[in-house]
Design an enzyme around this catalytic site. Structure first.
Site, PDB file in Angstrom:
ATOM      1  N   ALA A  53       0.643  -1.287  -0.059  1.00  0.00           N
ATOM      2  CA  ALA A  53       0.326   0.053   0.188  1.00  0.00           C
ATOM      3  C   ALA A  53       0.945   1.498  -0.221  1.00  0.00           C
ATOM      4  O   ALA A  53       0.846   1.824   0.789  1.00  0.00           O
ATOM      5  CB  ALA A  53      -1.332  -0.011   1.071  1.00  0.00           C
ATOM      6  N   GLY A  54       1.095   1.833  -0.764  1.00  0.00           N
ATOM      7  CA  GLY A  54       1.481   2.976  -1.776  1.00  0.00           C
ATOM      8  C   GLY A  54       1.301   4.954  -1.545  1.00  0.00           C
ATOM      9  O   GLY A  54       0.624   4.365  -1.248  1.00  0.00           O
ATOM     10  N   THR A  60      -2.154   0.866  -4.154  1.00  0.00           N
ATOM     11  CA  THR A  60      -1.353  -0.097  -3.687  1.00  0.00           C
ATOM     12  C   THR A  60      -1.614  -1.528  -4.902  1.00  0.00           C
ATOM     13  O   THR A  60      -2.130  -1.631  -5.965  1.00  0.00           O
ATOM     14  CB  THR A  60      -3.228  -0.546  -2.578  1.00  0.00           C
ATOM     15  OG1 THR A  60      -2.977   0.583  -2.046  1.00  0.00           O
ATOM     16  CG2 THR A  60      -3.315  -1.513  -2.072  1.00  0.00           C
ATOM     17  N   SER A 119       6.392   2.496 -10.147  1.00  0.00           N
ATOM     18  CA  SER A 119       5.063   2.121 -10.796  1.00  0.00           C
ATOM     19  C   SER A 119       5.379   2.837 -11.993  1.00  0.00           C
ATOM     20  O   SER A 119       4.657   3.880 -12.910  1.00  0.00           O
ATOM     21  CB  SER A 119       3.825   2.580 -10.457  1.00  0.00           C
ATOM     22  OG  SER A 119       4.030   1.434  -9.007  1.00  0.00           O
ATOM     23  N   GLU A 156       9.125  -2.133   4.521  1.00  0.00           N
ATOM     24  CA  GLU A 156       9.241  -1.500   3.070  1.00  0.00           C
ATOM     25  C   GLU A 156       9.910  -1.496   1.920  1.00  0.00           C
ATOM     26  O   GLU A 156      10.162  -2.685   1.184  1.00  0.00           O
ATOM     27  CB  GLU A 156       8.947  -0.488   2.798  1.00  0.00           C
ATOM     28  CG  GLU A 156       8.434   0.223   1.730  1.00  0.00           C
ATOM     29  CD  GLU A 156       7.327   1.515   1.246  1.00  0.00           C
ATOM     30  OE1 GLU A 156       7.309   2.035   2.174  1.00  0.00           O
ATOM     31  OE2 GLU A 156       7.465   1.685   0.449  1.00  0.00           O
ATOM     32  N   GLY A 203       7.500  10.028  -9.291  1.00  0.00           N
ATOM     33  CA  GLY A 203       6.322   9.546  -9.553  1.00  0.00           C
ATOM     34  C   GLY A 203       5.110  11.140  -9.787  1.00  0.00           C
ATOM     35  O   GLY A 203       3.948  11.402 -10.079  1.00  0.00           O
ATOM     36  N   GLY A 204       5.357  11.317  -8.684  1.00  0.00           N
ATOM     37  CA  GLY A 204       4.178  12.243  -7.866  1.00  0.00           C
ATOM     38  C   GLY A 204       4.799  13.473  -8.046  1.00  0.00           C
ATOM     39  O   GLY A 204       3.329  14.446  -8.315  1.00  0.00           O
TER      40      GLY A 204
HETATM   41  P1  ATP Z   1       5.727   5.199  -2.145  1.00  0.00           P
HETATM   42  O1  ATP Z   1       6.572   4.131  -2.555  1.00  0.00           O
HETATM   43  O2  ATP Z   1       6.210   6.908  -2.386  1.00  0.00           O
HETATM   44  O3  ATP Z   1       4.237   4.774  -1.057  1.00  0.00           O
HETATM   45  P2  ATP Z   1       4.246   4.211  -4.428  1.00  0.00           P
HETATM   46  O4  ATP Z   1       4.168   2.674  -3.640  1.00  0.00           O
HETATM   47  O5  ATP Z   1       2.007   4.618  -3.959  1.00  0.00           O
HETATM   48  O6  ATP Z   1       4.394   5.248  -3.458  1.00  0.00           O
HETATM   49  P3  ATP Z   1       4.435   3.711  -7.024  1.00  0.00           P
HETATM   50  O7  ATP Z   1       3.055   2.720  -7.349  1.00  0.00           O
HETATM   51  O8  ATP Z   1       5.506   3.168  -7.179  1.00  0.00           O
HETATM   52  O9  ATP Z   1       4.714   4.334  -5.734  1.00  0.00           O
HETATM   53  O10 ATP Z   1       4.504   4.571  -8.196  1.00  0.00           O
HETATM   54  C1  ATP Z   1       3.859   5.368  -8.476  1.00  0.00           C
HETATM   55  C2  ATP Z   1       3.729   6.631  -9.843  1.00  0.00           C
HETATM   56  O11 ATP Z   1       3.727   5.952 -10.123  1.00  0.00           O
HETATM   57  C3  ATP Z   1       2.906   7.755  -9.578  1.00  0.00           C
HETATM   58  O12 ATP Z   1       2.809   8.793  -8.873  1.00  0.00           O
HETATM   59  C4  ATP Z   1       2.329   8.034 -11.037  1.00  0.00           C
HETATM   60  O13 ATP Z   1       4.059   8.800 -11.853  1.00  0.00           O
HETATM   61  C5  ATP Z   1       2.656   6.505 -11.852  1.00  0.00           C
HETATM   62  N1  ATP Z   1       1.788   5.948 -11.836  1.00  0.00           N
HETATM   63  C6  ATP Z   1       1.486   4.521 -12.566  1.00  0.00           C
HETATM   64  N2  ATP Z   1       0.424   4.157 -13.176  1.00  0.00           N
HETATM   65  C7  ATP Z   1      -0.193   5.307 -12.213  1.00  0.00           C
HETATM   66  C8  ATP Z   1      -1.816   4.980 -12.319  1.00  0.00           C
HETATM   67  N3  ATP Z   1      -3.084   4.408 -12.990  1.00  0.00           N
HETATM   68  N4  ATP Z   1      -2.014   6.216 -11.347  1.00  0.00           N
HETATM   69  C9  ATP Z   1      -2.118   7.238 -10.802  1.00  0.00           C
HETATM   70  N5  ATP Z   1       0.023   7.196 -11.043  1.00  0.00           N
HETATM   71  C10 ATP Z   1      -0.029   5.975 -11.528  1.00  0.00           C
HETATM   72 MG    MG Z   2       5.924   2.309  -3.293  1.00  0.00          MG
END
Ligand code: ATP
Ligand code: MG
Length: 273
Positions: free
Chosen positions: A9-10, A14, A231, A76, A127-128
């Site tokens: 759950a990021g 998630t 992601s 994590e 990514g954010g």
């Molecule tokens: P953290 O590890 O920092 O808590 P997270 O685990 O949620 O965050 P990831 O899932 O690895 O992070 O990556 C999130 C990023 O992936 C987003 O900020 C965006 O740039 C990108 N991304 C890819 N697919 C999507 C989607 N369907 N919706 C939103 N963002 C997406």
């Molecule tokens: Mg993450």
């Protein structure tokens, strides 16, 4: 029906990993703003599975799931490293020592050396930043649309290159390197900046900041492989290209895994019992 499920759950997404009835690794993600959807999916599809959680929002999700049994949690960074090792093996990639950059909502940078791993640091550029800055600059809200549009963009009038500054003078470093991300908006004053150009510029910031940090720590720790995960790389060939070419330019070896964003979820799955 899965018997074991790993959930990461990021901050944004998630991610879930499990083995399906054919014993194939299966992956699915939900926005972390919609834990109801995660709970609904588990209750409907895999009500009897034992779950292992990881990620910054694991505690919030755990409270939401209201499970009668205690749900195990794995740190994590441990989950992510285990997931990376698993994928390297599956993909027949040999990387005994490497820098690992997890480009999630933010970016976390790790080292794996002598069978051990530790966190070296990170940056809030991730990514954010891509979604947030992209949104602020263009008004677009759909992630997929932003990524698609960015592919058509040009950074010519967005960035300043070293060669733009030195012009015909003798170059001290490669002229094609970016001297200033977005510096061109003020200095080049072209009125042809489209949403595509602005989004390509944002991708440039993420890729170049993350890659240059990784290259510096790789040099300091004398490792040559840099594994980029998260992601943010999912369906994002432009970002991968920026990261790959910059990493190679600095004589390091960029490595991408097939399931970019799922290392944490896979690591949690491996820990589930
Ligand atoms: P953290 O590890 O920092 O808590 P997270 O685990 O949620 O965050 P990831 O899932 O690895 O992070 O990556 C999130 C990023 O992936 C987003 O900020 C965006 O740039 C990108 N991304 C890819 N697919 C999507 C989607 N369907 N919706 C939103 N963002 C997406
Ligand atoms: Mg993450």
């Amino acid at each position: 029906m899965a018997t074991r499920i790993g959930i990461d759950a990021g901050g944004t997404l998630t991610k879930i990993a499990y083995w399906n009835d054919e014993k194939e690794l299966t992956l699915i993600s939900f926005p972390s703003t919609d834990f109801q959807a995660v709970k609904g999916w588990i209750d409907a599809e895999h009500p009897l599975a034992s779950i292992c959680l990881t990620g910054g929002r694991a505690e919030q999700l755990k409270n939401y799931l209201l499970s009668k049994n205690e749900i195990p949690y794995i740190v994590e960074f441990d989950a992510t490293m285990n997931g990376v090792m698993y994928q390297l093996k599956q993909e027949n990639k040999k990387c005994e020592s490497a820098i690992i950059a997890n480009i999630g909502t933010g970016t976390s940078i790790h080292i794996m050396k002598n069978q051990q791993h530790s966190r070296l640091g990170g940056t809030g550029i991730g990514g954010g930043t891509l979604t947030g800055l992209g949104m602020a600059l263009t008004g677009l809200v759909d992630y997929e649309e932003m990524i698609e549009i960015s592919k058509e963009g040009s950074r010519t009038y967005i960035d300043v290159l070293v060669s733009d500054i030195y012009e015909s003078n003798k170059l001290p470093i490669k002229g094609s390197l970016t001297a200033s991300n977005f510096g061109g908006v003020a200095l080049k004053k072209s009125d042809t900046k489209s949403n595509a150009d602005l989004l390509a510029g944002v991708q440039g910031i993420i890729g170049e900041v993350v890659a240059s940090l990784c290259i510096q720590v790789a040099e300091a720790h004398e490792v040559s492989d840099i594994i980029y995960i998260g992601s943010t790389l999912e369906n994002n060939d432009l970002l991968k290209k920026i990261i790959e070419s910059y990493t190679r330019l600095k004589q390091k070896n960029p490595v991408f895994l097939e399931k970019h964003g799922y290392s944490g979820a896979i690591g949690a799955l491996l820990e589930s019992i």
